[in-house]
Write a protein that holds these residues in place. Structure first.
Motif, PDB file in Angstrom:
ATOM      1  N   ASP A  21       0.807  -1.220   0.000  1.00 17.27           N
ATOM      2  CA  ASP A  21       0.000   0.000   0.000  1.00 17.27           C
ATOM      3  C   ASP A  21       0.841   1.271   0.000  1.00 17.27           C
ATOM      4  OD1 ASP A  21      -2.430  -1.408   0.070  1.00 17.27           O
ATOM      5  OD2 ASP A  21      -2.311  -1.632   2.248  1.00 17.27           O
ATOM      6  N   ARG A  22       2.157   1.114   0.178  1.00 14.68           N
ATOM      7  CA  ARG A  22       3.023   2.295   0.214  1.00 14.68           C
ATOM      8  C   ARG A  22       3.256   2.802  -1.194  1.00 14.68           C
ATOM      9  NH1 ARG A  22       8.548   2.096   3.535  1.00 14.68           N
ATOM     10  NH2 ARG A  22       7.012   2.071   5.218  1.00 14.68           N
ATOM     11  N   ARG A  23       3.207   4.139  -1.350  1.00 15.59           N
ATOM     12  CA  ARG A  23       3.360   4.737  -2.666  1.00 15.59           C
ATOM     13  C   ARG A  23       4.555   5.681  -2.665  1.00 15.59           C
ATOM     14  NH1 ARG A  23      -1.958   7.585  -4.355  1.00 15.59           N
ATOM     15  NH2 ARG A  23      -1.430   6.882  -6.449  1.00 15.59           N
ATOM     16  N   SER A  24       5.183   5.817  -3.809  1.00 15.96           N
ATOM     17  CA  SER A  24       6.235   6.810  -3.953  1.00 15.96           C
ATOM     18  C   SER A  24       5.621   8.200  -3.941  1.00 15.96           C
ATOM     19  CB  SER A  24       6.994   6.596  -5.263  1.00 15.96           C
ATOM     20  OG  SER A  24       6.168   6.952  -6.369  1.00 15.96           O
ATOM     21  N   TRP A  26       6.023  10.414  -6.149  1.00 16.99           N
ATOM     22  CA  TRP A  26       5.537  10.693  -7.505  1.00 16.99           C
ATOM     23  C   TRP A  26       4.136  10.121  -7.697  1.00 16.99           C
ATOM     24  CZ3 TRP A  26      10.543   7.809  -8.669  1.00 16.99           C
ATOM     25  CH2 TRP A  26      11.642   8.654  -8.514  1.00 16.99           C
ATOM     26  N   ALA A  27       3.932   8.877  -7.218  1.00 15.95           N
ATOM     27  CA  ALA A  27       2.620   8.246  -7.369  1.00 15.95           C
ATOM     28  C   ALA A  27       1.576   8.937  -6.498  1.00 15.95           C
ATOM     29  CB  ALA A  27       2.710   6.765  -7.012  1.00 15.95           C
ATOM     30  N   GLN A  28       1.983   9.403  -5.303  1.00 15.52           N
ATOM     31  CA  GLN A  28       1.055  10.053  -4.391  1.00 15.52           C
ATOM     32  C   GLN A  28       0.524  11.360  -4.971  1.00 15.52           C
ATOM     33  OE1 GLN A  28      -0.152   8.930  -1.417  1.00 15.52           O
ATOM     34  NE2 GLN A  28      -1.402  10.771  -1.246  1.00 15.52           N
ATOM     35  N   LEU A  29       1.399  12.117  -5.624  1.00 13.89           N
ATOM     36  CA  LEU A  29       1.032  13.462  -6.072  1.00 13.89           C
ATOM     37  C   LEU A  29       0.744  13.552  -7.567  1.00 13.89           C
ATOM     38  CD1 LEU A  29       3.651  15.515  -4.024  1.00 13.89           C
ATOM     39  CD2 LEU A  29       1.231  15.201  -3.500  1.00 13.89           C
ATOM     40  N   GLY A  30       1.110  12.517  -8.311  1.00 15.41           N
ATOM     41  CA  GLY A  30       0.975  12.595  -9.757  1.00 15.41           C
ATOM     42  C   GLY A  30      -0.142  11.724 -10.313  1.00 15.41           C
ATOM     43  N   PRO A 303       6.550  12.549  10.903  1.00 18.15           N
ATOM     44  CA  PRO A 303       5.207  13.097  11.103  1.00 18.15           C
ATOM     45  C   PRO A 303       4.818  14.097  10.009  1.00 18.15           C
ATOM     46  CG  PRO A 303       6.430  13.098  13.164  1.00 18.15           C
ATOM     47  CD  PRO A 303       7.415  12.731  12.088  1.00 18.15           C
ATOM     48  N   ALA A 304       3.584  13.996   9.554  1.00 19.68           N
ATOM     49  CA  ALA A 304       3.049  14.922   8.546  1.00 19.68           C
ATOM     50  C   ALA A 304       1.534  14.935   8.677  1.00 19.68           C
ATOM     51  CB  ALA A 304       3.459  14.500   7.137  1.00 19.68           C
ATOM     52  N   LYS A 305       0.919  16.076   8.380  1.00 20.51           N
ATOM     53  CA  LYS A 305      -0.535  16.207   8.511  1.00 20.51           C
ATOM     54  C   LYS A 305      -1.273  15.272   7.563  1.00 20.51           C
ATOM     55  CE  LYS A 305      -0.601  20.994  10.198  1.00 20.51           C
ATOM     56  NZ  LYS A 305      -1.077  22.381   9.936  1.00 20.51           N
ATOM     57  N   THR A 306      -0.747  15.127   6.348  1.00 23.67           N
ATOM     58  CA  THR A 306      -1.376  14.253   5.362  1.00 23.67           C
ATOM     59  C   THR A 306      -0.295  13.558   4.545  1.00 23.67           C
ATOM     60  OG1 THR A 306      -1.469  15.912   3.590  1.00 23.67           O
ATOM     61  CG2 THR A 306      -3.327  15.861   5.137  1.00 23.67           C
ATOM     62  N   LEU A 307      -0.695  12.528   3.803  1.00 21.93           N
ATOM     63  CA  LEU A 307       0.245  11.850   2.914  1.00 21.93           C
ATOM     64  C   LEU A 307       0.733  12.789   1.820  1.00 21.93           C
ATOM     65  CD1 LEU A 307      -1.468   8.350   2.515  1.00 21.93           C
ATOM     66  CD2 LEU A 307       0.519   8.934   3.929  1.00 21.93           C
ATOM     67  N   ASP A 308      -0.148  13.676   1.340  1.00 18.72           N
ATOM     68  CA  ASP A 308       0.249  14.630   0.303  1.00 18.72           C
ATOM     69  C   ASP A 308       1.308  15.596   0.827  1.00 18.72           C
ATOM     70  OD1 ASP A 308      -1.459  13.469  -1.474  1.00 18.72           O
ATOM     71  OD2 ASP A 308      -2.795  15.194  -1.689  1.00 18.72           O
ATOM     72  N   VAL A 309       1.147  16.048   2.068  1.00 19.86           N
ATOM     73  CA  VAL A 309       2.131  16.957   2.659  1.00 19.86           C
ATOM     74  C   VAL A 309       3.488  16.270   2.743  1.00 19.86           C
ATOM     75  CG1 VAL A 309       2.800  18.121   4.798  1.00 19.86           C
ATOM     76  CG2 VAL A 309       0.465  18.352   3.934  1.00 19.86           C
ATOM     77  N   ARG A 310       3.483  15.003   3.176  1.00 19.84           N
ATOM     78  CA  ARG A 310       4.756  14.291   3.279  1.00 19.84           C
ATOM     79  C   ARG A 310       5.378  14.075   1.904  1.00 19.84           C
ATOM     80  NH1 ARG A 310       3.400   9.636   5.886  1.00 19.84           N
ATOM     81  NH2 ARG A 310       3.932  10.412   7.955  1.00 19.84           N
ATOM     82  N   ALA A 311       4.556  13.699   0.921  1.00 19.86           N
ATOM     83  CA  ALA A 311       5.079  13.456  -0.423  1.00 19.86           C
ATOM     84  C   ALA A 311       5.671  14.720  -1.025  1.00 19.86           C
ATOM     85  CB  ALA A 311       3.963  12.908  -1.312  1.00 19.86           C
ATOM     86  N   LYS A 312       4.998  15.854  -0.841  1.00 19.37           N
ATOM     87  CA  LYS A 312       5.525  17.116  -1.361  1.00 19.37           C
ATOM     88  C   LYS A 312       6.859  17.441  -0.704  1.00 19.37           C
ATOM     89  CE  LYS A 312       3.845  21.231  -0.312  1.00 19.37           C
ATOM     90  NZ  LYS A 312       2.998  22.449  -0.248  1.00 19.37           N
TER      91      LYS A 312
END
Length: 333
Positions: A21-24, A26-30, A303-312
């Motif tokens: 279930d883990r995404r890179s 690039w995959a998270q944001l693209g 720690p990050a508020k969201t997965l998108d925040v961490r990916a960015k």
């Protein structure tokens, strides 16, 4: 053009992620664009085509008892673009008047050239972050790097464009570990991992220039493989790993309680990754495993508020990149 010696057969089982279930980042944001027939199709699929980025005057209006006064900024302009979904005009950023606009489509020829030269099947992911101020397209190179017969890495060419006056148009090579979805973008002395073109009024995205430097990027990947092999053959103790954590995340004993508590939680998680995470199982007890533990923490566990925040953060944070580089430098010293 010669490519680094990278093995390509017999290692498919090692490409399965420990956590499916883990995404890179690039995959998270693209957007997946692997089925696109060309770079332009990839840009259209990801909503990056047809922006028509343009400069608009920066003008403000002041209303006073004496009347209405309009003021124009003589030094800066506003970048605006057309949202391809709604056709609405939207704000991008504020830049200097001498800024050179590079439309997203301007990189399409570069991307198609990179795909053709590398033998890749096509593009992987494309996306925009920070409200469109930065865009990316990834290209997964066809071969695998098999480090010392133990660990498998993929190589990605990543094309970054920006519309904010902060960063250049860049083509970079990024080693990627599929088993834990870690990005390994690291500077190696005397090797080039990135080709940049600044946004100036006279700059152009020169396909021939970038193409001529592809060999240097492949030289970097060979150097990275050699360093990875050296680390994977070097054992490391738990005490040495503790020292590494303190070097990468220095914390004064006199720091406030919250800082000390955060440091303790971070150390526990890093130690867990180092000692018992499945992602480190094939390489446990080595300097390479220590580097992967640090990278995995930064890419997926910090720690990050969201997965998108961490990916960015993975894609653009200078602080995160510096921590990876510090760990790498200490482990290869």
């Amino acid at each position: 053009m010669s490519h680094p010696q990278i093995l390509t057969t017999g290692f498919g089982s090692l490409l399965a992620a420990a956590d499916p279930d883990r995404r890179s980042a690039w995959a998270q944001l693209g957007t997946p664009v692997a089925n696109a027939g060309s770079a332009h199709e990839a840009l259209v699929t990801a909503g990056l085509a047809g922006w028509n980025i343009r400069k608009l005057p920066m003008t403000s209006t002041e209303i006073t008892p004496d009347g209405v006064t309009s003021i124009t900024n003589p030094d800066e302009v506003m970048l605006a673009y057309t949202d391809p979904r709604t056709q609405a005009t939207r704000y991008l950023s504020t830049v200097g008047k001498g800024y050179g606009v590079h439309q997203n489509e301007a990189g399409a020829a570069v991307i198609d050239t990179l795909v053709a030269e590398s033998g890749a099947r096509g593009t992987g992911y494309a996306g925009a972050i920070e409200g469109g101020r930065k865009t990316f397209v990834t290209i997964e190179l066809p071969n695998l790097m098999h480090v010392d017969g133990v660990d498998t890495l993929q190589l990605h060419l990543v094309v970054f464009n920006s519309h904010d006056g902060e960063t250049a148009f860049r083509v970079m090579i990024v080693p990627f570990r599929p088993f834990c979805a870690n990005q390994q973008r690291i500077a190696i002395r005397d090797h080039i991992s990135c080709v940049s073109i600044r946004h100036t009024s006279k700059s152009e995205i020169n396909v021939a220039e970038i193409r001529s430097k592809l060999g240097l990027l492949y030289d970097y990947s060979a150097a990275f493989e050699a360093e990875a092999q050296r680390m994977i053959r070097s054992e490391m103790t738990g005490t040495e790993f503790d020292d590494l954590i303190r070097e990468v995340w220095p914390v004064k004993k006199t720091a406030e309680a919250r800082t000390l508590n955060n440091a303790e939680r971070r150390t526990r998680e890093l130690t867990r990754l180092w000692t018992s995470a499945e992602t480190q199982a094939p390489i446990r007890g080595t300097r390479w495993a220590a580097f992967q533990a640090v990278t995995e923490y930064l890419d997926h566990r910090a720690p990050a508020k969201t997965l998108d925040v961490r990916a960015k953060r993975v894609l653009i944070s200078k602080d995160l990149a510096e921590k990876k580089q510090t760990a790498y430098d200490l482990l290869t010293a």
